[in-house]
Each structure stands twice: as C-alpha cells, then as structure tokens.
Motif scaffolding. Structure first.
Motif: not given
Length: 332
Positions: A268-294
């Motif tokens: 958790h950082t100061t950036l999170n305090d002014r961010m409109i996005s899902v948090d780690a707990a909500r991302l962890d609750a997702v059943a399957q997470l596909i990442a596409i890095p390059y």
C-alpha cells in the motif's frame, strides 16, 4: 517436401535418386532420424545420405520455412506453466523488435485464450494496457458474458503512427459488444490530484457497482508494468516524487494499479490513496487472472507478478519467457 515432381531436377541422376532423396529427407526432417541411422536403415554410406539431403535442400525438394507471425512456442509454454504453477501459459514465438507487431501477436493469442476459458454467463474484468487493447480489437467469438472495468481512465496517448489509444471505458464497451452482455463501466480518472477527491469518487454508484462486481469476476485480464520509465503507464502518470518514493519502498511491479515488491507482496503506497482502481484484495478474489506482459526489460516485474500468486494464466513471447526461466531466483 514437394508432393509431385514432373521432371527430376538436373542435379539428380534420375527419378529413382530423386525419390530416394525425398525418402531420406522425410526420415530426417519429419521422423527425426539421424543421418547415421538413415544410412544404416537404407544400406547407404553416410556421405551419400548427407549429399542427397544437401541436394534436396538446394533443389527445393525440401523447403524449410521459419515463421514469425505468432506461432506458439510449445516448449517454453510448458516449462513456464510447470515452473510457476500456472493454469495456462501461452508463449508466442515472434520478433520483439517492433512493439506494435508484438502487441498484435500477443493480443491475438490472448483473444484466443479468452475465448477458450470463458463460459456463457461469466463476468470478465478488464484493466487497461495496450496489449489488452490489442486483444479486444482482435476478439471475434466469445460466449455471452458481462464485462467490468477494473481501472480508471488515463489520459489517451498516441503511438508512433499518431493513432490515439482507446481508454479503459472503450475497451470494456468494445468487448461487451463482442460478448453481447452488459458493460459495467465508469467515467473516472485512474489518478486524481488528492486522496479526498479519490474517496468522493469511489462513493459514486457506478464505481461502487463496478468494484463490487469485480470481486466476483470469473476471468480478468491485466498487463504488467515495471516501476521504471517507459515500463508502466502508472509510473508515467505518477509525480516525480512519487516515483522515487515508491521505488524506495520496494515497488518492483504494478498490475491494474496494485503495486508489488520483488517477492510479489502487494504494497500500500501513497499512490493508492488517489487512485481509482481495484485493490489487491479484489484482484485476489478473481477466479482466473490472465496477464499479458511483453518486453525483456520487464522480466523482474513479471517475476514479481508471478510470485504474487495472483496470476493464473500468462500470455507472453519467447524472449521474455526465456528470461523468466533463466532469472527465476529468490530475491534477497
């Protein structure tokens, strides 16, 4: 190998030698036999086997084609899946010197994977990343599903050709058109100037609805950013002071605004305090997470994401996959 030849190429003595060369080529290139094995099996000298193979290549009886247009690298796909305990890993063997072509290849593979793992009635979560934009543009056939927005909107950027990127709202709306299901989206920035503004926006009904639904997403798709210039749109949007502060606090990677250290622990950082996005707990609750890095320069960030346990499926390219396999060592 050629299926039919009306006349023997001049380099061969006649049709019998041409057929023999074709048989040798078939055993060598398609069945994996060595030249020594073929020589023993056919009662020929190793020299003659080698000469006929060379002639077959020169005369076009054998044509070897190397394609770099999105072929799946099966070996690295299997090794990545096993090494990191993933549900699926898809590694594309394509050039990585042109980001536009690379994103197009990865987007096509991710679109195919999404079609394979999504079922009718599912809820799909989408963060924003250029590779996800490419995936959505190439998605053609998907079961009827709902789509929910995971991150707010960053100011649109233009690529080298002058084409403006789609926003997070655009990609959610466009994928919902393909799935023919409802889109849960909101018109809010990814980053706002201060924490009080962020708190007020998070209380808006459409944002509350999207975030509540995000926790029950069946599949979500995210990019992976590294905490360095040019490796993350969030890094670019942060202030210079925040970039330094987060680096000092150990931030190595970010996914959908979730910052991770090198071991994959969410921070958790100061950036999170002014961010409109899902948090780690909500991302962890997702059943399957596909990442596409390059990009091989994102290797430390991708390793952090894989160590987090949040990522269950990975779509990437051969050079980054190899870097991940080589550099997968515990951080100290």
């Amino acid at each position: 190998m050629s299926a039919s030849v009306l006349r023997s190429p001049a380099a061969f003595k006649g049709p019998a030698e041409l057929v023999l060369a074709a048989e040798i080529a078939h055993r060598h290139f398609l069945e994996g036999r060595t030249k020594v094995e073929i020589a023993d099996e056919l009662g020929l000298s190793r020299f003659r086997v080698a000469r006929l193979l060379q002639l077959a290549r020169q005369e076009g009886v054998v044509q070897i084609e190397i394609r770099h247009s999105g072929i799946i690298d099966l070996d690295r796909s299997i090794r990545l899946r096993e090494r990191f305990g993933l549900e699926h890993a898809v590694v594309i063997d394509c050039p990585d010197d042109d980001p536009h072509t690379l994103r197009a290849s990865l987007g096509a593979a991710a679109a195919d994977l999404l079609a394979e793992v999504v079922s009718a009635g599912d809820l799909i979560g989408l963060a924003w990343a250029r590779c996800i934009q490419s995936m959505v543009r190439q998605a053609r056939r998907l079961p009827q599903a709902s789509v929910v927005q995971l991150t707010g909107v960053l100011p649109p950027a233009r690529d080298a050709s002058g084409t403006s990127d789609d926003t997070a709202v655009d990609v959610v709306r466009d994928l919902a058109r393909v799935t023919k299901g409802p889109a849960y989206l909101y018109f809010a920035p990814f980053l706002v100037p201060d924490a009080s503004t962020a708190r007020a926006l998070r209380g808006q009904p459409e944002i509350v609805r999207a975030f509540n639904r995000a926790s029950s997403a069946d599949v979500a798709v995210v990019g992976i950013g590294g905490w360095a210039p040019g490796l993350s749109t969030l890094f670019q949007a942060a202030t210079p002071a925040e970039r330094v502060e987060l680096a000092r606090s150990g931030v190595c990677a970010e996914m959908a605004g979730v910052c991770l250290d090198a071991d994959g622990t969410p921070l958790h950082t100061t950036l999170n305090d002014r961010m409109i996005s899902v948090d780690a707990a909500r991302l962890d609750a997702v059943a399957q997470l596909i990442a596409i890095p390059y990009g091989t320069d994102k290797c430390p960030a991708v390793l952090a994401a894989l160590r987090s346990g949040l990522v269950t499926m990975l779509v990437t390219h051969s050079s980054l996959a190899e870097a991940l396999l080589v550099h997968d060592q515990p951080s100290r």
